[in-house]
Motif scaffolding. Structure first.
Motif, PDB file in Angstrom:
ATOM      1  N   SER A 143      -6.764 -19.627  -1.024  1.00  0.00           N
ATOM      2  CA  SER A 143      -6.004 -20.618  -2.003  1.00  0.00           C
ATOM      3  C   SER A 143      -7.498 -21.624  -2.679  1.00  0.00           C
ATOM      4  CB  SER A 143      -4.938 -21.186  -2.131  1.00  0.00           C
ATOM      5  OG  SER A 143      -4.109 -20.130  -1.102  1.00  0.00           O
ATOM      6  N   LYS A 144      -7.999 -22.180  -1.702  1.00  0.00           N
ATOM      7  CA  LYS A 144      -8.808 -23.286  -3.002  1.00  0.00           C
ATOM      8  C   LYS A 144     -10.492 -22.869  -2.708  1.00  0.00           C
ATOM      9  CE  LYS A 144      -7.439 -27.011  -2.669  1.00  0.00           C
ATOM     10  NZ  LYS A 144      -7.438 -27.829  -3.893  1.00  0.00           N
ATOM     11  N   ASP A 415      -7.948 -14.464 -14.522  1.00  0.00           N
ATOM     12  CA  ASP A 415      -6.261 -14.849 -14.684  1.00  0.00           C
ATOM     13  C   ASP A 415      -5.776 -14.248 -13.245  1.00  0.00           C
ATOM     14  OD1 ASP A 415      -6.908 -15.803 -17.098  1.00  0.00           O
ATOM     15  OD2 ASP A 415      -6.152 -14.377 -18.121  1.00  0.00           O
ATOM     16  N   ALA A 416      -5.662 -13.438 -12.922  1.00  0.00           N
ATOM     17  CA  ALA A 416      -6.209 -12.296 -11.787  1.00  0.00           C
ATOM     18  C   ALA A 416      -6.105 -13.906 -10.588  1.00  0.00           C
ATOM     19  CB  ALA A 416      -6.394 -11.031 -11.389  1.00  0.00           C
ATOM     20  N   ILE A 420      -3.156 -15.314  -8.243  1.00  0.00           N
ATOM     21  CA  ILE A 420      -3.179 -15.335  -7.218  1.00  0.00           C
ATOM     22  C   ILE A 420      -3.180 -16.832  -6.292  1.00  0.00           C
ATOM     23  CG2 ILE A 420      -4.631 -14.497  -4.953  1.00  0.00           C
ATOM     24  CD1 ILE A 420      -5.271 -12.064  -6.209  1.00  0.00           C
ATOM     25  N   VAL A 421      -3.369 -17.234  -7.043  1.00  0.00           N
ATOM     26  CA  VAL A 421      -4.033 -18.924  -6.021  1.00  0.00           C
ATOM     27  C   VAL A 421      -2.702 -19.692  -6.694  1.00  0.00           C
ATOM     28  CG1 VAL A 421      -4.675 -21.360  -6.307  1.00  0.00           C
ATOM     29  CG2 VAL A 421      -6.551 -19.379  -6.445  1.00  0.00           C
ATOM     30  N   SER A 454       6.307 -12.901   1.310  1.00  0.00           N
ATOM     31  CA  SER A 454       6.949 -13.699   1.003  1.00  0.00           C
ATOM     32  C   SER A 454       6.574 -13.668  -1.347  1.00  0.00           C
ATOM     33  CB  SER A 454       7.104 -15.034   1.025  1.00  0.00           C
ATOM     34  OG  SER A 454       7.703 -14.566   1.777  1.00  0.00           O
ATOM     35  N   PRO A 455       4.929 -14.243  -1.174  1.00  0.00           N
ATOM     36  CA  PRO A 455       4.271 -13.636  -2.553  1.00  0.00           C
ATOM     37  C   PRO A 455       4.221 -12.895  -3.510  1.00  0.00           C
ATOM     38  CG  PRO A 455       3.451 -14.150  -0.824  1.00  0.00           C
ATOM     39  CD  PRO A 455       3.695 -14.375  -0.438  1.00  0.00           C
ATOM     40  N   LEU A 456       4.832 -11.148  -2.474  1.00  0.00           N
ATOM     41  CA  LEU A 456       4.148 -10.119  -3.550  1.00  0.00           C
ATOM     42  C   LEU A 456       6.057  -9.614  -3.863  1.00  0.00           C
ATOM     43  CD1 LEU A 456       2.725  -7.413  -1.111  1.00  0.00           C
ATOM     44  CD2 LEU A 456       1.255  -8.940  -2.518  1.00  0.00           C
ATOM     45  N   LEU A 457       6.670 -10.277  -2.767  1.00  0.00           N
ATOM     46  CA  LEU A 457       8.374 -10.123  -2.905  1.00  0.00           C
ATOM     47  C   LEU A 457       8.714 -10.958  -4.549  1.00  0.00           C
ATOM     48  CD1 LEU A 457      11.016  -9.070  -2.780  1.00  0.00           C
ATOM     49  CD2 LEU A 457      11.396 -11.028  -1.023  1.00  0.00           C
TER      50      LEU A 457
END
Length: 507
Positions: A143-144, A415-416, A420-421, A454-457
């Motif tokens: 992420s960072k 933007d993508a 994601i971040v 979890s992020p996908l859900l």
């Protein structure tokens, strides 16, 4: 914490009348101060100096410097333009930030200090297990690096348009030069250097902001009291939104989201917490966090006031307001500041503000990435050679990521990346919440799968809500993401013996 500016926000015509050499002289003086402070603070530096500043940082300096570290170049450009679409409702989020800072100060910091942590993700290893530890660190590193690349790309783009392009220098050289500067003044002193350079950068940032506001006031012919009255009377200065529950700007959504954003993106972020952990005592770190949290509200109020004044100036001049809010401040700079006696300083001030904001966030991010890699992935915090190689490698990766973004030259890609971040912080929230607020143990083998699922859900729920129900999630997606991670950990929780075996295997 602001949205990413549109790429075409900085396309200035070749006939712009600014003087690149004046901007360069301003930036050289600024970098000279940074290098001087770096030299003074990195004498006899060790790994403990680089990672922890020997836990001797004055909390007042840390608090003041962290304001600048939280304001990236993206924020500098985007926040003034928010008034065009949502007024000053962003302050609702800032009020939530204060609640979040209190939670970080009195819930998370005591844990970090009690365990004497340098990398905060070591808590996950002690409480949940080895794979939970590596999952948290990996999500942070991913992420960072992506977020820092996008933010620093904006700074490189602005300086390329304002300075380097008129001098005939290519964009790759701009990127390499700026990243090299960050590496040079952080490579020895690390976080101890950052505590002092952040103070300089924050000071430059707000001097720049105040002077730009003053130039706009001169263009409008306003005194200080007249400017306050004009801002208060403007419909764009409304702050609170209570009527529409479906609006992302609704008060309670913004307040709760602001609290959770700070808990995750400050309290669970190695970048933001590393300097807090350099304070001498827990009490000093808590005073630092509370002071910094309260100051963040008036800091953002200044950016929003600038936006209102710029909108009034354009309307008075008959200039159409830009389609994108993040074009508002660059458009004013492009026009040269109107009839203000200080208009010749506008471009150097704007460039200095962008650089100060971007460098104060990028330098701490690279230091935190180095710390997390050495502590969390390699478990060799005392290896000075590894630390030096890692820090250089992180800088090279950042430069490569920026050049890749520029080569693709796609707004949709950027933007993508930002999307994601924003999703990858949810698993950190769920992991820490499960560790802090339950006595249960996780099934450590399943934790990486849960953190990916979890992020996908969350994305699937957001997509379905928008297309089936017409409901658009805002910052509350972070809470939903964390809830999914927490629920997954709860449903797959394991016996205590599993954790003991995992920890033993890790050690």
């Amino acid at each position: 914490m602001a949205d990413l500016p549109a790429l075409n926000s900085f396309n200035l015509p070749k006939s712009s009348t600014f003087a690149p050499m004046i901007v360069l002289m301003t930036l050289f003086a600024y970098f000279g101060v940074l290098f001087t402070m770096s030299r003074l603070t990195s004498r006899h530096a060790t790994n403990d100096t680089f990672f922890r500043a020997e836990r001797r940082s004055p909390w007042r300096m840390v608090a003041f410097g962290m304001i600048g570290a939280s304001v990236s170049g993206v924020t500098f450009v985007s926040v003034p333009g928010m008034v065009l679409t949502s007024g000053m409702t962003y302050l609702q989020l800032c009020l939530g930030f204060i609640l979040g800072y209190l939670a970080v100060a009195f819930v998370l910091l005591p844990v970090y200090y009690r365990l004497n942590l340098t990398s905060i993700y070591a808590y996950l290893g002690q409480r949940l297990g080895a794979r939970s530890y590596l999952s948290g660190a990996a999500f942070f590193l991913l992420s960072k690096m992506m977020g820092t690349a996008v933010k620093f790309y904006v700074a490189c783009l602005v300086l390329q348009q304002f300075v380097m392009q008129p001098l005939g220098l290519p964009f790759p050289l701009t990127v390499v030069m700026l990243v090299l500067i960050v590496w040079l003044y952080t490579r020895r002193g690390g976080v101890r250097t950052l505590v002092f350079t952040d103070v300089v950068q924050t000071l430059c940032l707000f001097i720049t902001l105040v002077l730009i506001i003053y130039i706009v006031m001169q263009c409008l012919g306003f005194s200080f009291s007249q400017a306050i009255s004009a801002i208060a009377a403007d419909e764009r200065s409304h702050v609170f939104e209570f009527d529409d529950w479906g609006s992302p700007q609704h008060f309670w959504k913004q307040l709760l989201s602001g609290a959770f954003i700070v808990v995750v993106m400050t309290g669970l972020d190695q970048d933001m917490m590393q300097k807090n952990l350099t304070c001498r005592t827990l009490r000093e770190a808590q005073k630092n966090m509370c002071s910094y949290g309260v100051c963040f509200l008036p800091a953002n109020l200044l950016f929003l006031c600038l936006g209102v004044l710029l909108a009034q100036l354009f309307q008075r001049q008959g200039v159409p307001l830009p389609a994108h809010g993040d074009q508002l401040l660059p458009l004013f700079v492009q026009q040269g500041g109107g009839h203000s006696p200080l208009s010749s300083l506008l471009t150097p001030l704007f460039s200095l503000g962008i650089v100060a904001a971007s460098f104060s966030s990028a330098d701490s991010a690279l230091t935190a990435l180095t710390t997390s890699y050495c502590y969390d992935l390699r478990h060799r915090p005392d290896d000075e050679g590894l630390r030096r190689r890692t820090h250089l490698a992180m800088c090279m990766l950042l430069a490569g990521a920026i050049l890749l973004i520029h080569a693709v030259n796609s707004t949709s890609l950027i933007d993508a990346i930002y999307t994601i971040v924003s999703y990858t912080y949810g698993p950190l929230l769920g992991l820490f919440a499960f560790g802090l607020f339950t006595n249960c143990q996780v099934n450590d083998r399943l934790v990486p799968l849960i953190c990916v699922a979890s992020p996908l859900l969350t994305f699937a729920v957001s997509f379905s809500a928008q297309h089936l129900l017409g409901y658009r999630f805002g910052y509350e997606l972070l809470m939903l993401n964390g809830l999914f991670t927490f629920s997954g950990l709860w449903m797959t929780r394991a016996r205590t013996a599993h954790l003991k075996n995992s920890v033993q295997n890790y050690h």
